[in-house]
Design an enzyme around this catalytic site. Structure first.
Site, PDB file in Angstrom:
ATOM      1  N   GLY A 109      38.434  29.857  44.019  1.00 47.03           N
ATOM      2  CA  GLY A 109      37.538  28.640  44.430  1.00 47.03           C
ATOM      3  C   GLY A 109      38.910  27.606  43.794  1.00 47.03           C
ATOM      4  O   GLY A 109      39.168  26.737  44.881  1.00 47.03           O
ATOM      5  N   LYS A 162      32.266  33.832  56.449  1.00 48.65           N
ATOM      6  CA  LYS A 162      31.343  32.618  57.519  1.00 48.65           C
ATOM      7  C   LYS A 162      32.465  31.112  57.905  1.00 48.65           C
ATOM      8  O   LYS A 162      33.235  31.064  57.190  1.00 48.65           O
ATOM      9  CB  LYS A 162      30.771  32.179  56.500  1.00 48.65           C
ATOM     10  CG  LYS A 162      29.097  33.439  56.654  1.00 48.65           C
ATOM     11  CD  LYS A 162      28.019  32.358  55.452  1.00 48.65           C
ATOM     12  CE  LYS A 162      26.719  33.804  55.969  1.00 48.65           C
ATOM     13  NZ  LYS A 162      26.454  32.848  54.933  1.00 48.65           N
ATOM     14  N   GLY A 166      40.547  35.106  45.832  1.00 45.55           N
ATOM     15  CA  GLY A 166      40.016  36.832  44.923  1.00 45.55           C
ATOM     16  C   GLY A 166      39.584  37.920  45.952  1.00 45.55           C
ATOM     17  O   GLY A 166      40.307  39.045  45.728  1.00 45.55           O
ATOM     18  N   ARG A 189      45.073  39.592  33.994  1.00 44.16           N
ATOM     19  CA  ARG A 189      44.669  37.733  33.818  1.00 44.16           C
ATOM     20  C   ARG A 189      45.493  38.026  32.307  1.00 44.16           C
ATOM     21  O   ARG A 189      46.391  36.654  31.687  1.00 44.16           O
ATOM     22  CB  ARG A 189      43.705  37.465  33.799  1.00 44.16           C
ATOM     23  CG  ARG A 189      43.573  36.742  35.337  1.00 44.16           C
ATOM     24  CD  ARG A 189      41.501  36.947  34.977  1.00 44.16           C
ATOM     25  NE  ARG A 189      41.597  36.191  36.739  1.00 44.16           N
ATOM     26  CZ  ARG A 189      40.435  36.153  36.601  1.00 44.16           C
ATOM     27  NH1 ARG A 189      39.129  36.473  36.352  1.00 44.16           N
ATOM     28  NH2 ARG A 189      39.473  35.392  38.218  1.00 44.16           N
TER      29      ARG A 189
HETATM   30  P1  AMP Z   1      34.797  35.417  51.563  1.00 44.19           P
HETATM   31  O1  AMP Z   1      34.408  35.608  50.035  1.00 44.19           O
HETATM   32  O2  AMP Z   1      34.377  34.583  52.986  1.00 44.19           O
HETATM   33  O3  AMP Z   1      36.188  35.099  51.903  1.00 44.19           O
HETATM   34  O4  AMP Z   1      34.346  36.912  51.880  1.00 44.19           O
HETATM   35  C1  AMP Z   1      35.140  37.874  51.933  1.00 44.19           C
HETATM   36  C2  AMP Z   1      33.678  39.191  52.920  1.00 44.19           C
HETATM   37  O5  AMP Z   1      34.071  39.169  53.842  1.00 44.19           O
HETATM   38  C3  AMP Z   1      34.118  40.699  51.613  1.00 44.19           C
HETATM   39  O6  AMP Z   1      33.075  40.955  51.593  1.00 44.19           O
HETATM   40  C4  AMP Z   1      34.560  40.977  53.233  1.00 44.19           C
HETATM   41  O7  AMP Z   1      33.480  41.751  52.886  1.00 44.19           O
HETATM   42  C5  AMP Z   1      33.387  40.186  54.211  1.00 44.19           C
HETATM   43  N1  AMP Z   1      33.716  40.507  55.802  1.00 44.19           N
HETATM   44  C6  AMP Z   1      34.605  40.262  56.462  1.00 44.19           C
HETATM   45  N2  AMP Z   1      34.910  40.380  57.192  1.00 44.19           N
HETATM   46  C7  AMP Z   1      33.187  41.011  57.449  1.00 44.19           C
HETATM   47  C8  AMP Z   1      32.690  41.066  58.911  1.00 44.19           C
HETATM   48  N3  AMP Z   1      33.270  41.406  60.161  1.00 44.19           N
HETATM   49  N4  AMP Z   1      31.398  41.018  59.084  1.00 44.19           N
HETATM   50  C9  AMP Z   1      30.310  41.191  58.112  1.00 44.19           C
HETATM   51  N5  AMP Z   1      31.210  40.837  56.665  1.00 44.19           N
HETATM   52  C10 AMP Z   1      32.369  40.526  56.291  1.00 44.19           C
END
Ligand code: AMP
Length: 420
Positions: free
Chosen positions: A400, A221, A377, A35
């Site tokens: 974000g 999610k 991120g 950064r």
């Molecule tokens: P996000 O912040 O929603 O982009 O989520 C990123 C996170 O999703 C990372 O820390 C990953 O470890 C997690 N992730 C990716 N695939 C899976 C999975 N199959 N089960 C649980 N967590 C996951």
């Protein structure tokens, strides 16, 4: 709105909102200077144009004033090294010393203000409220803070003749230094190069993509990604969905997902996405097989099974080999690629080969002429982890901010510069 490229900085003091929220080790050394490195061209442009620079940033989430752990004094050596120039540390961003130093700043000089978040006024969120504070007390505190925020912003603005916002990572926040201060510079406000490049890269992908346009969305999610999924369905030709989201889709379609992450309240949403894809002729690609584990950790037992037939007691933690090949083939068909979110729990090496395969496919497609934007991120951390950051077209610094901008939200930090 002014343009940094053509603005005459001669004799002007430019206050630049940078994003120096960098990770530090226990001894206060900068562990990743990306950064700071990113902000150097903007600083150099002002200096080369005959101006002087006042840098302001936040660092971490301090809850009180003068918390040494969050002092920007720690990063002065890193800035000096990357800039090749002395940096005057002003200390307190509000004190008399900062005002005096700013007033006496000569062309070619650079000074840095202390962490803006040492003051609650920066974010405009009251601090120190009693846990049992009533709604009325909360409203009172908020009102009082809004008043003192005006003085805070006016003081920061008084240091300079020109305002430059170069902190894309905080552009989705309406904070004193990221948005409100712009009101004081109606005729002298502009984006720095980091902001400009970010906006250009995202606009290029969203407004003028070469087709086919393929988006890869991973992460944990559906609920946190649904707005972006929905918006992207108006833009892309193909949507590859991976990560924890996979199992909500598979379960909604009647599959068995064992102990995988699964949002039952999102089944309708997931089915609606598939339906919308069908209607619009967008190919939606889901994992065929999964790497499953009996627990989280390097010592887990793992197997590969169909992604919709996961036994109880096991959870899907990455894509399987068949899906790696499938995703690669789809990614290689793209002329424009947007990637956000890992397709597995990539923080654990044993579960990271799927995300690595995606990163490699994006790099391969880029080498063959596709334009690729990687943002958010975790996907940025992933391309860095696999040493592929310079093999994709653009790596966004915003998490974000990037997602909100892509969702079509007008970011306060962007609007404050663009609008009169
Ligand atoms: P996000 O912040 O929603 O982009 O989520 C990123 C996170 O999703 C990372 O820390 C990953 O470890 C997690 N992730 C990716 N695939 C899976 C999975 N199959 N089960 C649980 N967590 C996951």
């Amino acid at each position: 709105m002014n343009n940094i490229e053509t603005y005459d900085f001669r004799g002007k003091r430019a206050i630049i909102r940078v994003d120096f929220n960098v990770p530090l080790d226990e001894a206060g050394n900068v562990m990743d200077d990306t950064r700071i490195r990113a902000a150097i061209p903007t600083i150099k442009k002002v200096l080369a144009g005959g101006g002087s620079v006042i840098l302001m940033s936040h660092l971490g989430r301090p809850k009180k004033n003068n918390d040494e752990k969050y002092s920007l004094a720690q990063i002065v050596p890193a800035i000096e090294k990357l800039l090749g120039h002395k940096v005057i540390f002003a200390g307190d961003c509000m004190g008399d010393k900062a005002a005096e130093l700013a007033a006496g700043l000569k062309p070619g000089e650079v000074m840095l203000l202390e962490n803006l978040r040492f003051y609650a006024e920066e974010e405009g969120k009251p601090r120190g409220l009693a846990e049992d504070a009533t709604e009325e007390q909360k409203a009172e505190a908020k009102k009082a803070l809004k008043e003192s925020q005006k003085q805070f912003v006016a003081r920061l603005a008084s240091y300079a003749d020109v305002y430059i916002n170069d902190a894309f990572g905080t552009a989705h926040r309406k904070h004193a230094s990221t948005a409100i201060i712009a009101e004081y510079f109606p005729e002298a406000k502009m984006f720095g190069y980091v902001m400009e490049n970010e906006l250009k890269a995202i606009d290029k992908v969203l407004d003028d993509p070469q087709r086919p346009f393929v988006a890869i969305l991973g992460g944990s999610k559906v609920s946190t990604k649904i707005t972006i999924i929905d918006r992207l369905m108006d833009k892309v030709d193909m949507l590859i969905l991976g990560g924890g989201m996979t199992y909500t889709f598979k379960a909604a379609l009647g599959g068995k997902v064992g102990n995988s992450i699964c949002e039952r309240d999102q089944f309708d949403t997931a089915l609606a996405v598939l339906e919308k894809g069908k209607k619009k002729g967008i190919e939606i690609v889901l994992a065929e097989d999964a790497l499953i584990a009996d627990k989280f950790g390097e010592d887990a037992d793992t197997r590969q099974v169909p992604a919709d037939d996961i036994p109880d007691g096991w959870e899907g933690v990455d894509i399987g080999d068949r899906t790696k090949a499938l995703f690669r083939e789809k990614i290689l068909s793209a002329k424009t690629i947007l990637w956000n979110g890992p397709v597995g729990v990539f923080e654990i090496d044993k579960f990271s080969t799927g995300t690595k395969a995606v990163a490699e496919a994006v790099a391969e497609a880029t080498a063959r002429g596709a334009y690729s934007l990687v943002g958010g991120g975790d996907s940025v951390a992933a391309v860095n982890k696999f040493g592929l950051a310079d093999k994709v077209s653009y790596v966004s610094t915003g998490g974000g901010a990037l997602l909100e901008y892509m969702e079509g939200v007008e970011l306060p930090g962007v609007a404050a510069i663009r609008n009169k």
